[in-house]
Design a protein around this motif. Sequence first.
Motif, PDB file in Angstrom:
ATOM      1  N   ILE A 108      -2.879   8.650  -6.365  1.00 39.76           N
ATOM      2  CA  ILE A 108      -3.900   9.208  -6.721  1.00 39.76           C
ATOM      3  C   ILE A 108      -4.178  10.652  -5.834  1.00 39.76           C
ATOM      4  CG2 ILE A 108      -5.468   6.963  -7.117  1.00 39.76           C
ATOM      5  CD1 ILE A 108      -6.297   7.349  -4.382  1.00 39.76           C
ATOM      6  N   ASN A 109      -3.164  10.966  -5.276  1.00 40.12           N
ATOM      7  CA  ASN A 109      -2.950  12.210  -4.771  1.00 40.12           C
ATOM      8  C   ASN A 109      -1.532  13.008  -4.479  1.00 40.12           C
ATOM      9  OD1 ASN A 109      -1.939  11.838  -1.723  1.00 40.12           O
ATOM     10  ND2 ASN A 109      -3.542  10.261  -1.968  1.00 40.12           N
ATOM     11  N   PHE A 110      -1.509  14.172  -4.339  1.00 46.24           N
ATOM     12  CA  PHE A 110      -0.308  15.019  -4.415  1.00 46.24           C
ATOM     13  C   PHE A 110       0.974  14.239  -3.414  1.00 46.24           C
ATOM     14  CE2 PHE A 110       2.480  18.018  -2.044  1.00 46.24           C
ATOM     15  CZ  PHE A 110       2.942  19.028  -3.071  1.00 46.24           C
ATOM     16  N   TYR A 111       0.265  13.826  -2.293  1.00 47.29           N
ATOM     17  CA  TYR A 111       1.206  13.257  -1.484  1.00 47.29           C
ATOM     18  C   TYR A 111       1.748  11.791  -1.794  1.00 47.29           C
ATOM     19  CZ  TYR A 111       0.105  16.941   2.023  1.00 47.29           C
ATOM     20  OH  TYR A 111      -0.212  18.179   2.403  1.00 47.29           O
ATOM     21  N   ALA A 112       0.936  11.062  -2.050  1.00 48.37           N
ATOM     22  CA  ALA A 112       1.171   9.608  -2.810  1.00 48.37           C
ATOM     23  C   ALA A 112       2.321   9.616  -3.846  1.00 48.37           C
ATOM     24  CB  ALA A 112      -0.200   8.859  -3.316  1.00 48.37           C
ATOM     25  N   ALA A 113       2.071  10.837  -4.850  1.00 48.43           N
ATOM     26  CA  ALA A 113       2.941  10.909  -5.850  1.00 48.43           C
ATOM     27  C   ALA A 113       4.431  11.107  -5.313  1.00 48.43           C
ATOM     28  CB  ALA A 113       2.550  12.113  -6.744  1.00 48.43           C
ATOM     29  N   ALA A 114       4.477  11.562  -4.394  1.00 49.87           N
ATOM     30  CA  ALA A 114       5.943  11.725  -3.935  1.00 49.87           C
ATOM     31  C   ALA A 114       6.500  10.570  -3.178  1.00 49.87           C
ATOM     32  CB  ALA A 114       6.067  12.983  -2.908  1.00 49.87           C
ATOM     33  N   ILE A 115       5.564   9.459  -2.891  1.00 48.04           N
ATOM     34  CA  ILE A 115       5.776   8.454  -1.739  1.00 48.04           C
ATOM     35  C   ILE A 115       5.989   7.150  -2.663  1.00 48.04           C
ATOM     36  CG2 ILE A 115       5.043   6.847   0.122  1.00 48.04           C
ATOM     37  CD1 ILE A 115       6.175   9.256   0.972  1.00 48.04           C
ATOM     38  N   VAL A 116       5.087   7.093  -3.440  1.00 47.74           N
ATOM     39  CA  VAL A 116       5.168   5.469  -4.474  1.00 47.74           C
ATOM     40  C   VAL A 116       6.121   5.233  -4.925  1.00 47.74           C
ATOM     41  CG1 VAL A 116       4.021   4.543  -6.629  1.00 47.74           C
ATOM     42  CG2 VAL A 116       2.338   5.845  -4.909  1.00 47.74           C
ATOM     43  N   PRO A 117       6.977   6.180  -5.588  1.00 45.57           N
ATOM     44  CA  PRO A 117       8.228   5.554  -6.284  1.00 45.57           C
ATOM     45  C   PRO A 117       9.345   5.073  -5.193  1.00 45.57           C
ATOM     46  CG  PRO A 117       7.866   7.676  -7.150  1.00 45.57           C
ATOM     47  CD  PRO A 117       6.676   7.423  -5.886  1.00 45.57           C
ATOM     48  N   ARG A 118       9.079   5.598  -3.924  1.00 47.80           N
ATOM     49  CA  ARG A 118      10.096   5.331  -2.792  1.00 47.80           C
ATOM     50  C   ARG A 118       9.674   4.242  -1.818  1.00 47.80           C
ATOM     51  NH1 ARG A 118      11.377  10.074   0.324  1.00 47.80           N
ATOM     52  NH2 ARG A 118       9.120  10.808   0.036  1.00 47.80           N
ATOM     53  N   LEU A 119       8.354   3.725  -2.092  1.00 48.37           N
ATOM     54  CA  LEU A 119       7.721   2.642  -1.083  1.00 48.37           C
ATOM     55  C   LEU A 119       8.150   1.265  -1.574  1.00 48.37           C
ATOM     56  CD1 LEU A 119       6.139   2.739   1.504  1.00 48.37           C
ATOM     57  CD2 LEU A 119       4.288   2.764  -0.104  1.00 48.37           C
ATOM     58  N   ALA A 120       8.545   0.510  -0.486  1.00 44.54           N
ATOM     59  CA  ALA A 120       8.821  -0.973  -0.766  1.00 44.54           C
ATOM     60  C   ALA A 120       7.717  -1.728  -0.044  1.00 44.54           C
ATOM     61  CB  ALA A 120      10.149  -1.461  -0.296  1.00 44.54           C
ATOM     62  N   TYR A 121       7.292  -2.903  -0.466  1.00 47.69           N
ATOM     63  CA  TYR A 121       6.443  -3.813   0.403  1.00 47.69           C
ATOM     64  C   TYR A 121       7.114  -5.293   0.828  1.00 47.69           C
ATOM     65  CZ  TYR A 121       3.267  -0.688  -1.649  1.00 47.69           C
ATOM     66  OH  TYR A 121       2.444   0.488  -2.197  1.00 47.69           O
ATOM     67  N   HIS A 122       6.585  -5.622   1.805  1.00 43.71           N
ATOM     68  CA  HIS A 122       6.917  -6.960   2.325  1.00 43.71           C
ATOM     69  C   HIS A 122       5.774  -7.917   2.641  1.00 43.71           C
ATOM     70  CE1 HIS A 122       9.811  -9.710   4.563  1.00 43.71           C
ATOM     71  NE2 HIS A 122       8.927  -9.629   5.709  1.00 43.71           N
ATOM     72  N   LYS A 123       5.920  -8.983   2.426  1.00 41.75           N
ATOM     73  CA  LYS A 123       4.704  -9.897   2.680  1.00 41.75           C
ATOM     74  C   LYS A 123       4.730 -10.291   4.253  1.00 41.75           C
ATOM     75  CE  LYS A 123       3.033 -10.821  -1.531  1.00 41.75           C
ATOM     76  NZ  LYS A 123       1.882 -10.531  -1.964  1.00 41.75           N
ATOM     77  N   PHE A 124       3.545 -10.326   4.631  1.00 40.58           N
ATOM     78  CA  PHE A 124       3.097 -10.570   5.875  1.00 40.58           C
ATOM     79  C   PHE A 124       3.534 -11.878   6.377  1.00 40.58           C
ATOM     80  CE2 PHE A 124      -0.152 -11.735   9.539  1.00 40.58           C
ATOM     81  CZ  PHE A 124       0.526 -10.795  10.491  1.00 40.58           C
ATOM     82  N   GLU A 125       4.496 -12.196   7.522  1.00 39.03           N
ATOM     83  CA  GLU A 125       4.900 -13.416   8.081  1.00 39.03           C
ATOM     84  C   GLU A 125       4.432 -13.479   9.523  1.00 39.03           C
ATOM     85  OE1 GLU A 125       8.765 -14.573   7.356  1.00 39.03           O
ATOM     86  OE2 GLU A 125       8.885 -13.494   5.484  1.00 39.03           O
ATOM     87  N   GLY A 126       3.578 -12.655   9.961  1.00 43.93           N
ATOM     88  CA  GLY A 126       3.141 -12.810  11.452  1.00 43.93           C
ATOM     89  C   GLY A 126       4.040 -11.810  12.377  1.00 43.93           C
ATOM     90  N   ILE A 127       3.769 -11.857  13.563  1.00 40.51           N
ATOM     91  CA  ILE A 127       4.491 -10.945  14.575  1.00 40.51           C
ATOM     92  C   ILE A 127       6.094 -10.881  14.063  1.00 40.51           C
ATOM     93  CG2 ILE A 127       4.682 -12.536  16.323  1.00 40.51           C
ATOM     94  CD1 ILE A 127       4.285 -10.038  18.221  1.00 40.51           C
ATOM     95  N   THR A 128       6.605  -9.908  14.366  1.00 42.69           N
ATOM     96  CA  THR A 128       8.188  -9.775  13.817  1.00 42.69           C
ATOM     97  C   THR A 128       9.079 -10.154  15.060  1.00 42.69           C
ATOM     98  OG1 THR A 128       7.913  -7.229  14.083  1.00 42.69           O
ATOM     99  CG2 THR A 128       7.401  -8.213  11.986  1.00 42.69           C
ATOM    100  N   VAL A 129       9.083 -11.258  15.398  1.00 42.51           N
ATOM    101  CA  VAL A 129       9.892 -11.522  16.589  1.00 42.51           C
ATOM    102  C   VAL A 129      10.855 -12.651  16.260  1.00 42.51           C
ATOM    103  CG1 VAL A 129       8.358 -11.075  18.314  1.00 42.51           C
ATOM    104  CG2 VAL A 129       8.270 -13.321  17.479  1.00 42.51           C
ATOM    105  N   HIS A 130      11.078 -12.993  14.860  1.00 46.75           N
ATOM    106  CA  HIS A 130      11.770 -14.122  14.372  1.00 46.75           C
ATOM    107  C   HIS A 130      13.009 -13.565  13.737  1.00 46.75           C
ATOM    108  CE1 HIS A 130       8.735 -16.992  15.924  1.00 46.75           C
ATOM    109  NE2 HIS A 130       7.992 -16.314  15.040  1.00 46.75           N
ATOM    110  N   ASP A 131      14.100 -13.826  13.964  1.00 47.69           N
ATOM    111  CA  ASP A 131      15.339 -13.513  13.389  1.00 47.69           C
ATOM    112  C   ASP A 131      15.443 -13.816  11.891  1.00 47.69           C
ATOM    113  OD1 ASP A 131      16.175 -11.923  15.883  1.00 47.69           O
ATOM    114  OD2 ASP A 131      17.227 -13.653  16.718  1.00 47.69           O
ATOM    115  N   ASP A 132      15.098 -15.270  11.745  1.00 47.88           N
ATOM    116  CA  ASP A 132      15.328 -15.479  10.390  1.00 47.88           C
ATOM    117  C   ASP A 132      14.413 -14.936   9.147  1.00 47.88           C
ATOM    118  OD1 ASP A 132      12.645 -16.450  10.935  1.00 47.88           O
ATOM    119  OD2 ASP A 132      12.817 -18.561  10.458  1.00 47.88           O
TER     120      ASP A 132
END
Length: 254
Positions: free
Chosen positions: A129-153
């Motif tokens: 919806i904006n100039f900057y987002a147009a350059a980011i959206v195609p390059r942006l991945a997503y990861h589901k929240f699993e809590g604090i990131t201290v677990h190697d698995d």
Amino acid sequence: MATAINVQSSCSEAEWKARQRLAACYRIFAYLGWDEMIFNHITLKVPGEDDAFLINPYGLHFSEVTASTLVKIDIDGNTLDGSTYPVNKAGFTQHSLFHRELPDVHAIIHTHTTATMAVSSVEGGLQPINFYAAAIVPRLAYHKFEGITVHDDEGPRFLASLGKKRMMLLENHGPVVMGRTLEQAFLNHWVLQRACEIQMQTLAMGKPVMIGQEVIDKHMANLSQASIDPVQQGVPEFDAMVRLVDREDTSWRE
């Protein structure tokens, strides 16, 4: 509180330069208000040492980080420079994974800015919806929240979510921005931050005007044609911010 050690005399010229650039980056983030008390991390591989990277000492605010107080660790978390500062496990676990598994990634930024966390916490994430987002959206991945990131698995799932992209929103958490250079990562974070800030303001005003895929494709093609040498991406912008920071405090160089 641990005391800093003078590492300049015991490290290579390339490492000292990397330490200074990374320390400057921490000060820039503090200047821009992207700090989060003593939390969050920006890491940088040590030149010529694939298994070693620099990270902020746990306990110092971004505005206190200097070249000497940065901690040099290996991908297993061992301190390599004699530093007596601790390292936050949440930062080490995530950053060491990407530094180990992605040879093209030399710098990694993870923040909790209000704008990026807000966008990571709404359905649909970042919208075109904006100039900057147009350059980011195609390059942006997503990861589901699993809590604090201290677990190697969680590592394999991080990598699967990221794929070939080098920017990712951890849902309900915040961004991870990577780069071949520190300056490239900085610029990508800046663009993502601006896109998220503008999205927050736009959605507060009403129904946004969406940018269509055809225009996004054209926008990305134009950006590609206008891009400079990848090695220099972000360098002019980074250096401009260093000059601003230097007007207030040059102690990051020490």
